[in-house]
Structures are given as structure tokens and as C-alpha cells.
Design a protein around this motif. Structure first.
Motif, PDB file in Angstrom:
ATOM      1  N   GLU A 115       0.790  -1.236   0.000  1.00  0.00           N
ATOM      2  CA  GLU A 115       0.000   0.000   0.000  1.00  0.00           C
ATOM      3  C   GLU A 115       0.818   1.280   0.000  1.00  0.00           C
ATOM      4  N   ARG A 116       2.115   1.182   0.247  1.00  0.00           N
ATOM      5  CA  ARG A 116       2.932   2.403   0.258  1.00  0.00           C
ATOM      6  C   ARG A 116       3.102   2.912  -1.167  1.00  0.00           C
ATOM      7  N   GLY A 117       3.048   4.187  -1.345  1.00  0.00           N
ATOM      8  CA  GLY A 117       3.136   4.784  -2.674  1.00  0.00           C
ATOM      9  C   GLY A 117       1.754   5.151  -3.173  1.00  0.00           C
ATOM     10  N   SER A 118       1.714   5.964  -4.205  1.00  0.00           N
ATOM     11  CA  SER A 118       0.424   6.400  -4.746  1.00  0.00           C
ATOM     12  C   SER A 118      -0.236   5.251  -5.502  1.00  0.00           C
ATOM     13  N   ARG A 119      -1.521   5.377  -5.707  1.00  0.00           N
ATOM     14  CA  ARG A 119      -2.271   4.357  -6.429  1.00  0.00           C
ATOM     15  C   ARG A 119      -1.690   4.172  -7.834  1.00  0.00           C
ATOM     16  N   TYR A 121       1.376   4.901  -8.921  1.00  0.00           N
ATOM     17  CA  TYR A 121       2.713   4.316  -8.850  1.00  0.00           C
ATOM     18  C   TYR A 121       2.609   2.810  -8.624  1.00  0.00           C
ATOM     19  N   ASN A 122       1.726   2.394  -7.705  1.00  0.00           N
ATOM     20  CA  ASN A 122       1.591   0.968  -7.397  1.00  0.00           C
ATOM     21  C   ASN A 122       1.021   0.184  -8.573  1.00  0.00           C
ATOM     22  N   LEU A 123       0.131   0.798  -9.355  1.00  0.00           N
ATOM     23  CA  LEU A 123      -0.365   0.126 -10.561  1.00  0.00           C
ATOM     24  C   LEU A 123       0.770  -0.087 -11.561  1.00  0.00           C
ATOM     25  N   ALA A 124       1.606   0.934 -11.723  1.00  0.00           N
ATOM     26  CA  ALA A 124       2.741   0.821 -12.651  1.00  0.00           C
ATOM     27  C   ALA A 124       3.747  -0.216 -12.158  1.00  0.00           C
ATOM     28  N   LEU A 125       4.027  -0.220 -10.854  1.00  0.00           N
ATOM     29  CA  LEU A 125       4.973  -1.190 -10.291  1.00  0.00           C
ATOM     30  C   LEU A 125       4.428  -2.610 -10.422  1.00  0.00           C
ATOM     31  N   GLY A 126       3.149  -2.792 -10.152  1.00  0.00           N
ATOM     32  CA  GLY A 126       2.535  -4.111 -10.310  1.00  0.00           C
ATOM     33  C   GLY A 126       2.628  -4.594 -11.747  1.00  0.00           C
ATOM     34  N   GLN A 127       2.452  -3.681 -12.697  1.00  0.00           N
ATOM     35  CA  GLN A 127       2.554  -4.062 -14.114  1.00  0.00           C
ATOM     36  C   GLN A 127       3.985  -4.447 -14.469  1.00  0.00           C
ATOM     37  N   ARG A 128       4.957  -3.702 -13.958  1.00  0.00           N
ATOM     38  CA  ARG A 128       6.365  -4.046 -14.215  1.00  0.00           C
ATOM     39  C   ARG A 128       6.685  -5.429 -13.662  1.00  0.00           C
ATOM     40  N   ARG A 129       6.164  -5.758 -12.496  1.00  0.00           N
ATOM     41  CA  ARG A 129       6.399  -7.081 -11.895  1.00  0.00           C
ATOM     42  C   ARG A 129       5.760  -8.182 -12.738  1.00  0.00           C
ATOM     43  N   ALA A 130       4.521  -7.973 -13.162  1.00  0.00           N
ATOM     44  CA  ALA A 130       3.849  -8.969 -13.998  1.00  0.00           C
ATOM     45  C   ALA A 130       4.580  -9.131 -15.331  1.00  0.00           C
ATOM     46  N   LEU A 152      -2.690  -5.330 -10.464  1.00  0.00           N
ATOM     47  CA  LEU A 152      -3.737  -5.064  -9.492  1.00  0.00           C
ATOM     48  C   LEU A 152      -3.286  -3.987  -8.511  1.00  0.00           C
ATOM     49  N   GLY A 153      -2.041  -3.536  -8.666  1.00  0.00           N
ATOM     50  CA  GLY A 153      -1.523  -2.496  -7.769  1.00  0.00           C
ATOM     51  C   GLY A 153      -1.628  -2.934  -6.325  1.00  0.00           C
ATOM     52  N   GLU A 154      -2.222  -2.096  -5.503  1.00  0.00           N
ATOM     53  CA  GLU A 154      -2.366  -2.394  -4.072  1.00  0.00           C
ATOM     54  C   GLU A 154      -3.758  -2.926  -3.747  1.00  0.00           C
ATOM     55  N   GLU A 155      -4.563  -3.237  -4.777  1.00  0.00           N
ATOM     56  CA  GLU A 155      -5.980  -3.554  -4.588  1.00  0.00           C
ATOM     57  C   GLU A 155      -6.267  -4.964  -4.082  1.00  0.00           C
ATOM     58  N   LYS A 156      -5.292  -5.873  -4.083  1.00  0.00           N
ATOM     59  CA  LYS A 156      -5.546  -7.253  -3.655  1.00  0.00           C
ATOM     60  C   LYS A 156      -4.511  -7.681  -2.606  1.00  0.00           C
TER      61      LYS A 156
END
Length: 181
Positions: A115-119, A121-130, A152-156
Motif C-alpha cells: 500500500e505504500r506509494g500512490s495508487r 505508482y503501485n499500478l505501474a509497479l505491479g505491471q512491471r512485476r507482472a 492489481l496495484g495495491e488492490e488485492k
């Protein structure tokens, strides 16, 4: 006389060319495990079930067998990173072998962040990981159309405590096969 000198020069040249080369010692092999416990250079040997035995990948018992590496579906990442850790490489290799075995298998990779970071930013980071997981699977022989990557960013979150241990559980990429999503 010229003929004799020419013949001697030819013999000397042939003799020089036919000498055996000196043997060189081979270069030492570099250890890239970094001395980490559990690090291995042995290739993973996936459990292979003949493709004639099972045609539907979702029916393969290895996907649900807790003793099989294929039953593990999450790859965890360091803070603010999309690099696949060495400890998860065998897991990714096993799933790539499964996708190579079953050309009709489909996989969805869900990238997650804590959950740390903006929504955004976390969506972009989640996409980079996937995408990092998808790229590695494709490099290991899976076909690109078999795999879809989403964020899914920080949503799950799997953990909602405000501790580092909990944050670490949420920094992950989940690999799901068709019928599981």
C-alpha cells in the motif's frame, strides 16, 4: 641448387605447421551464487507427465499437489523492485516447462504492490512485476500468446497489517492458470 633450397624450405614450413599447439589451462569458472545458502547452479528437473496422458492442463495433478513446485504460484519481490529474486528462479523455470509442455495452457499473471506509494505508482509497479515474470517465462520457452500480464496495484492485499512482514507478502506476482481466474 634452387630446387634443393626450395624443397628444404617447403619441408621446414610443413614441419612448422604440423607441430602440436601448446595446451592452455582452461579459465576458472566464476561462482555467481554469491555463497548464498540454498543457491544452486543445478538446472531444475520438472516433473513431466507425458502429454498423451493428460490433454487438459487444468487436470494435471501437479498443479494442486503441495509437494509439487507447480502448486506454488507467487513470486515475491523486494521493495520498489521488479527483479526476480534468485530463490524464485526454479519456480519460474518449472512454470515455463509446464507451459512448454501444454501449448494450450493459458496463464494470467497478476502484479501486486504493497500500500505504500500512490495508487498510480503501485499500478505501474505491479505491471512491471507482472511483465518481468512474463518476459522470463517467454525467454524460457513459453509462447507469448499463452500469457497475459495485468496489474492489481495495491488492490488485492493478502495481509493488511502495517508491518514490513505484511508489506513483503503483498509485493508479489501471482501466476494463475485458465480456470483459476
Amino acid at each position: 641448387m634452387k630446387k634443393i633450397l626450395l624443397a628444404l624450405a617447403t619441408i621446414a614450413f610443413v614441419a612448422a605447421c604440423s607441430s602440436t599447439p601448446e595446451t592452455q589451462e582452461s579459465a576458472p569458472v566464476e561462482d555467481r551464487t554469491g555463497g548464498k545458502p540454498g543457491a544452486t547452479t543445478e538446472p531444475i528437473k520438472p516433473q513431466v507427465i507425458p502429454s498423451t496422458a493428460i490433454t487438459d492442463p487444468s487436470k494435471d495433478p501437479r498443479l494442486k499437489d503441495p509437494s509439487s513446485i507447480l502448486s506454488k504460484r507467487s513470486v515475491y519481490f523486494d521493495f520498489d523492485s521488479d527483479a526476480i529474486k534468485a530463490e524464485f528462479v526454479p519456480l519460474v523455470e518449472a512454470h515455463a516447462a509446464f507451459l512448454r509442455q501444454y501449448k494450450n495452457a493459458k496463464m494470467l499473471i497478476q502484479g501486486n504492490a504493497d500500500e505504500r506509494g500512490s495508487r498510480e505508482y503501485n499500478l505501474a509497479l505491479g505491471q512491471r512485476r507482472a511483465d518481468a515474470l512474463k518476459k522470463r517465462l517467454v525467454l524460457l520457452g513459453a509462447q507469448e500468446p499463452q500469457i497475459e500480464s495485468v496489474s492489481l496495484g495495491e488492490e488485492k492485499p493478502v495481509c493488511t497489517d502495517k508491518t514490513e512482514e505484511c508489506y513483503a507478502k503483498n509485493r508479489r506476482g501471482d501466476m494463475l492458470y485458465g480456470g483459476e481466474y
